[in-house]
Design a protein around this motif. Structure first.
Motif, mmCIF file in Angstrom:
data_model
loop_
_atom_site.group_PDB
_atom_site.id
_atom_site.type_symbol
_atom_site.label_atom_id
_atom_site.label_comp_id
_atom_site.label_asym_id
_atom_site.label_seq_id
_atom_site.Cartn_x
_atom_site.Cartn_y
_atom_site.Cartn_z
ATOM 1 N N LYS A 131 -67.809 -50.898 -12.364
ATOM 2 C CA LYS A 131 -66.340 -50.975 -12.264
ATOM 3 C C LYS A 131 -66.343 -50.160 -10.651
ATOM 4 C CE LYS A 131 -61.704 -50.400 -12.966
ATOM 5 N NZ LYS A 131 -60.754 -51.112 -13.501
ATOM 6 N N MET A 132 -67.165 -49.332 -10.634
ATOM 7 C CA MET A 132 -67.061 -48.439 -9.328
ATOM 8 C C MET A 132 -67.603 -49.137 -8.116
ATOM 9 S SD MET A 132 -68.232 -44.326 -10.296
ATOM 10 C CE MET A 132 -67.578 -43.796 -11.794
ATOM 11 N N MET A 133 -68.528 -50.035 -8.275
ATOM 12 C CA MET A 133 -69.078 -50.758 -7.393
ATOM 13 C C MET A 133 -68.120 -52.108 -7.053
ATOM 14 S SD MET A 133 -72.576 -51.332 -6.455
ATOM 15 C CE MET A 133 -73.573 -52.878 -7.060
ATOM 16 N N GLU A 134 -67.628 -52.519 -7.783
ATOM 17 C CA GLU A 134 -66.066 -53.541 -7.481
ATOM 18 C C GLU A 134 -64.971 -53.056 -7.007
ATOM 19 O OE1 GLU A 134 -66.582 -55.658 -11.979
ATOM 20 O OE2 GLU A 134 -64.469 -54.655 -11.392
ATOM 21 N N VAL A 135 -64.742 -51.693 -7.153
ATOM 22 C CA VAL A 135 -63.747 -51.153 -6.566
ATOM 23 C C VAL A 135 -63.882 -50.574 -5.331
ATOM 24 C CG1 VAL A 135 -61.526 -49.387 -6.950
ATOM 25 C CG2 VAL A 135 -62.407 -50.910 -8.876
ATOM 26 N N GLY A 136 -65.204 -50.270 -5.006
ATOM 27 C CA GLY A 136 -65.714 -49.604 -3.574
ATOM 28 C C GLY A 136 -65.648 -48.065 -3.801
ATOM 29 N N VAL A 137 -65.822 -47.427 -4.880
ATOM 30 C CA VAL A 137 -65.849 -46.164 -5.300
ATOM 31 C C VAL A 137 -67.191 -45.392 -4.909
ATOM 32 C CG1 VAL A 137 -65.537 -44.323 -6.897
ATOM 33 C CG2 VAL A 137 -63.983 -46.275 -6.730
ATOM 34 N N LYS A 138 -67.394 -44.663 -4.230
ATOM 35 C CA LYS A 138 -68.843 -43.802 -4.328
ATOM 36 C C LYS A 138 -69.138 -43.042 -5.421
ATOM 37 C CE LYS A 138 -72.723 -41.731 -2.121
ATOM 38 N NZ LYS A 138 -73.471 -42.295 -1.359
ATOM 39 N N PRO A 139 -70.028 -43.146 -6.383
ATOM 40 C CA PRO A 139 -70.030 -42.357 -7.338
ATOM 41 C C PRO A 139 -70.722 -41.184 -7.106
ATOM 42 C CG PRO A 139 -71.718 -44.044 -7.570
ATOM 43 C CD PRO A 139 -71.054 -44.363 -6.177
ATOM 44 N N GLU A 140 -70.538 -39.972 -7.895
ATOM 45 C CA GLU A 140 -71.276 -38.802 -7.702
ATOM 46 C C GLU A 140 -72.007 -38.710 -9.061
ATOM 47 O OE1 GLU A 140 -70.319 -34.583 -6.190
ATOM 48 O OE2 GLU A 140 -70.035 -34.321 -8.148
ATOM 49 N N ILE A 141 -73.411 -38.896 -8.964
ATOM 50 C CA ILE A 141 -74.177 -38.911 -10.342
ATOM 51 C C ILE A 141 -74.265 -37.533 -10.879
ATOM 52 C CG2 ILE A 141 -76.299 -39.536 -11.403
ATOM 53 C CD1 ILE A 141 -74.788 -41.986 -9.901
ATOM 54 N N GLU A 142 -73.518 -37.389 -12.166
ATOM 55 C CA GLU A 142 -73.680 -36.065 -12.947
ATOM 56 C C GLU A 142 -74.841 -35.975 -13.666
ATOM 57 O OE1 GLU A 142 -70.708 -33.711 -12.141
ATOM 58 O OE2 GLU A 142 -70.594 -35.371 -10.438
ATOM 59 N N VAL A 143 -75.832 -35.042 -13.434
ATOM 60 C CA VAL A 143 -76.880 -34.931 -14.105
ATOM 61 C C VAL A 143 -76.970 -33.580 -14.981
ATOM 62 C CG1 VAL A 143 -79.491 -34.414 -13.643
ATOM 63 C CG2 VAL A 143 -78.375 -36.404 -12.486
ATOM 64 N N PHE A 144 -77.076 -33.598 -16.076
ATOM 65 C CA PHE A 144 -76.970 -32.573 -17.121
ATOM 66 C C PHE A 144 -78.599 -32.144 -17.460
ATOM 67 C CE2 PHE A 144 -72.448 -31.764 -17.697
ATOM 68 C CZ PHE A 144 -71.512 -33.116 -17.083
ATOM 69 N N GLU A 145 -79.119 -33.139 -17.524
ATOM 70 C CA GLU A 145 -80.836 -33.469 -18.132
ATOM 71 C C GLU A 145 -81.564 -34.039 -17.151
ATOM 72 O OE1 GLU A 145 -81.819 -31.592 -20.407
ATOM 73 O OE2 GLU A 145 -80.449 -31.024 -22.145
ATOM 74 N N ARG A 146 -82.598 -33.768 -17.173
ATOM 75 C CA ARG A 146 -83.786 -34.443 -16.560
ATOM 76 C C ARG A 146 -83.708 -35.958 -16.587
ATOM 77 N NH1 ARG A 146 -86.380 -37.086 -14.169
ATOM 78 N NH2 ARG A 146 -88.451 -37.271 -13.678
ATOM 79 N N GLY A 147 -83.686 -36.485 -17.960
ATOM 80 C CA GLY A 147 -83.520 -37.960 -18.247
ATOM 81 C C GLY A 147 -82.542 -38.691 -17.341
ATOM 82 N N MET A 148 -81.401 -38.002 -17.089
ATOM 83 C CA MET A 148 -80.487 -38.640 -16.269
ATOM 84 C C MET A 148 -80.646 -39.219 -15.010
ATOM 85 S SD MET A 148 -77.093 -36.478 -17.760
ATOM 86 C CE MET A 148 -77.177 -35.712 -19.627
ATOM 87 N N ILE A 149 -81.609 -38.531 -14.527
ATOM 88 C CA ILE A 149 -82.044 -38.947 -13.109
ATOM 89 C C ILE A 149 -82.584 -40.300 -13.085
ATOM 90 C CG2 ILE A 149 -83.275 -38.538 -11.020
ATOM 91 C CD1 ILE A 149 -83.498 -35.475 -11.878
ATOM 92 N N GLU A 150 -83.387 -40.665 -14.172
ATOM 93 C CA GLU A 150 -84.171 -41.962 -14.583
ATOM 94 C C GLU A 150 -83.078 -42.890 -14.987
ATOM 95 O OE1 GLU A 150 -87.507 -41.833 -13.655
ATOM 96 O OE2 GLU A 150 -86.741 -39.811 -13.190
ATOM 97 N N ASN A 151 -82.189 -42.598 -15.767
ATOM 98 C CA ASN A 151 -80.927 -43.518 -16.265
ATOM 99 C C ASN A 151 -80.335 -43.973 -14.670
ATOM 100 O OD1 ASN A 151 -81.569 -43.218 -18.792
ATOM 101 N ND2 ASN A 151 -79.842 -41.679 -19.026
ATOM 102 N N ALA A 152 -80.195 -43.095 -13.690
ATOM 103 C CA ALA A 152 -79.574 -43.498 -12.496
ATOM 104 C C ALA A 152 -80.281 -44.576 -11.817
ATOM 105 C CB ALA A 152 -79.289 -42.327 -11.808
ATOM 106 N N LYS A 153 -81.822 -44.013 -11.617
ATOM 107 C CA LYS A 153 -82.665 -44.957 -11.133
ATOM 108 C C LYS A 153 -82.770 -46.288 -11.638
ATOM 109 C CE LYS A 153 -85.749 -41.393 -9.457
ATOM 110 N NZ LYS A 153 -87.132 -40.778 -9.683
ATOM 111 N N THR A 154 -82.664 -46.584 -13.078
ATOM 112 C CA THR A 154 -82.522 -47.645 -13.850
ATOM 113 C C THR A 154 -81.366 -48.580 -13.527
ATOM 114 O OG1 THR A 154 -83.761 -46.606 -15.685
ATOM 115 C CG2 THR A 154 -82.429 -48.652 -16.008
ATOM 116 N N LEU A 155 -80.164 -47.957 -13.261
ATOM 117 C CA LEU A 155 -78.776 -48.441 -12.808
ATOM 118 C C LEU A 155 -79.150 -49.059 -11.463
ATOM 119 C CD1 LEU A 155 -76.209 -45.963 -14.176
ATOM 120 C CD2 LEU A 155 -76.618 -48.308 -15.015
ATOM 121 N N VAL A 156 -79.789 -48.442 -10.533
ATOM 122 C CA VAL A 156 -80.182 -48.911 -9.279
ATOM 123 C C VAL A 156 -80.866 -50.241 -9.346
ATOM 124 C CG1 VAL A 156 -81.459 -48.477 -7.056
ATOM 125 C CG2 VAL A 156 -80.020 -46.836 -7.870
ATOM 126 N N LYS A 157 -82.104 -50.071 -10.132
ATOM 127 C CA LYS A 157 -83.086 -51.237 -10.355
ATOM 128 C C LYS A 157 -82.274 -52.560 -11.125
ATOM 129 C CE LYS A 157 -87.057 -48.920 -11.212
ATOM 130 N NZ LYS A 157 -87.443 -47.866 -12.497
#
Ligand code: KMH
Ligand code: ZN
Length: 270
Positions: A131-157
């Motif tokens: 949805k953010m990509m469709e609307v042209g919104v820059k996300p700020e990735i909220e990271v509360f735990e280490r694994g969340m960085i990997e989840n963001a990288k997966t979304l990029v992949k």
């Protein structure tokens, strides 16, 4: 070093007037506070809306009122929350993205949140990102735990997010990653070189982690959402007082402060 982007997290979903008498709640109070933080040196406001009773709401109309009122006063970057409160449904949480804000938060995983659980399943992270990509919104990735960085990288992949990403390390939430200097260093080392990051230290970790970010070339978030105190036993007078302190420290250390337009350039906003 890049100029310092200061985000003011004005209200949050959890803080009450009993904890912080100067917490802004209505759209007008939030907009007045945003202007004070802008004048103090903040270039982004992270916003949680409240209803007429002061309870957290993700209603797009309330966010619109806040957005419009802020825009009448200054050109600070408006960044609504899609985290909302732990009891909001994903559909409720996503509503402010319909306003096509320049930025919005995107929490990249599930964690404990005090006695509650902050739910962010793969299915919904993907929906939010799309949805953010469709609307042209820059996300700020909220990271509360280490694994969340990997989840963001997966979304990029998966092609659901575009790099370079901007990450906010939210450290010191009870039940999630602590807000120690070692934790922040470890997190920062996991990011690709061209990503930007900011840190929101919760409670007493707000100031030391902010100082680390000033030194390391990161950015800083302060405000009542994360911390209501100026120091031990002394409540902050306002969100702006917390911003002013960061500006003073950064200037003493030779780090210049970004204006909203400079922050837009650093973050690649349109
Ligand atoms: N209120 C928290 C449960 C965000 O704004 O994106 C979630 C939160 C994150 O504050
Ligand atoms: Zn928030």
């Amino acid at each position: 070093m890049e100029k310092l982007i200061i985000t003011a997290a004005l209200t949050g979903a959890e803080v009450t007037r009993a904890q912080q008498p100067n917490l802004p709640l209505t759209p007008e109070e939030i907009a007045v506070d945003a202007l004070a933080c802008y004048e103090a040196g903040a270039s982004i406001v992270h916003i949680h809306a409240r209803d007429t009773e002061g309870n957290p709401t993700q209603d797009a109309q309330v966010y619109k009122e806040i957005k419009d009122k802020i825009a009448e006063k200054c050109n600070i970057i408006f960044q609504p929350s899609t985290g909302g409160a732990v009891w909001h449904t994903p559909e409720q949480r996503l509503q402010p993205v319909d306003l096509a804000p320049e930025m919005a938060t995107l929490s990249c995983g599930t964690c404990n949140f005090g006695a509650d659980v902050f739910m962010n399943s793969e299915e919904y992270m993907e929906k939010f990102a799309k949805k953010m990509m469709e609307v042209g919104v820059k996300p700020e990735i909220e990271v509360f735990e280490r694994g969340m960085i990997e989840n963001a990288k997966t979304l990029v992949k998966k092609g659901l997010l575009k790099t370079p990403l901007h990450v906010d390390f939210v450290l010191g939430v009870p039940g999630a990653c602590p807000g120690t200097p070692e934790d922040l260093m470890y997190m920062v080392r996991q990011l690709p070189e061209d990503w930007t990051w900011t840190v929101a230290g919760i409670g007493r970790s707000e100031l030391p982690l902010a100082v680390m970010a000033i030194i390391l070339g990161g950015h800083v978030r302060v405000g009542f959402e994360d911390n209501v105190y100026y120091g031990k036993g002394r409540l902050a007078k306002s969100n702006a007082e917390l911003v002013e302190r960061i500006v003073r420290i950064a200037k003493e250390m030779g780090r210049e402060i970004a204006t909203p337009d400079e922050a837009r350039a650093i973050l690649g906003l349109k």
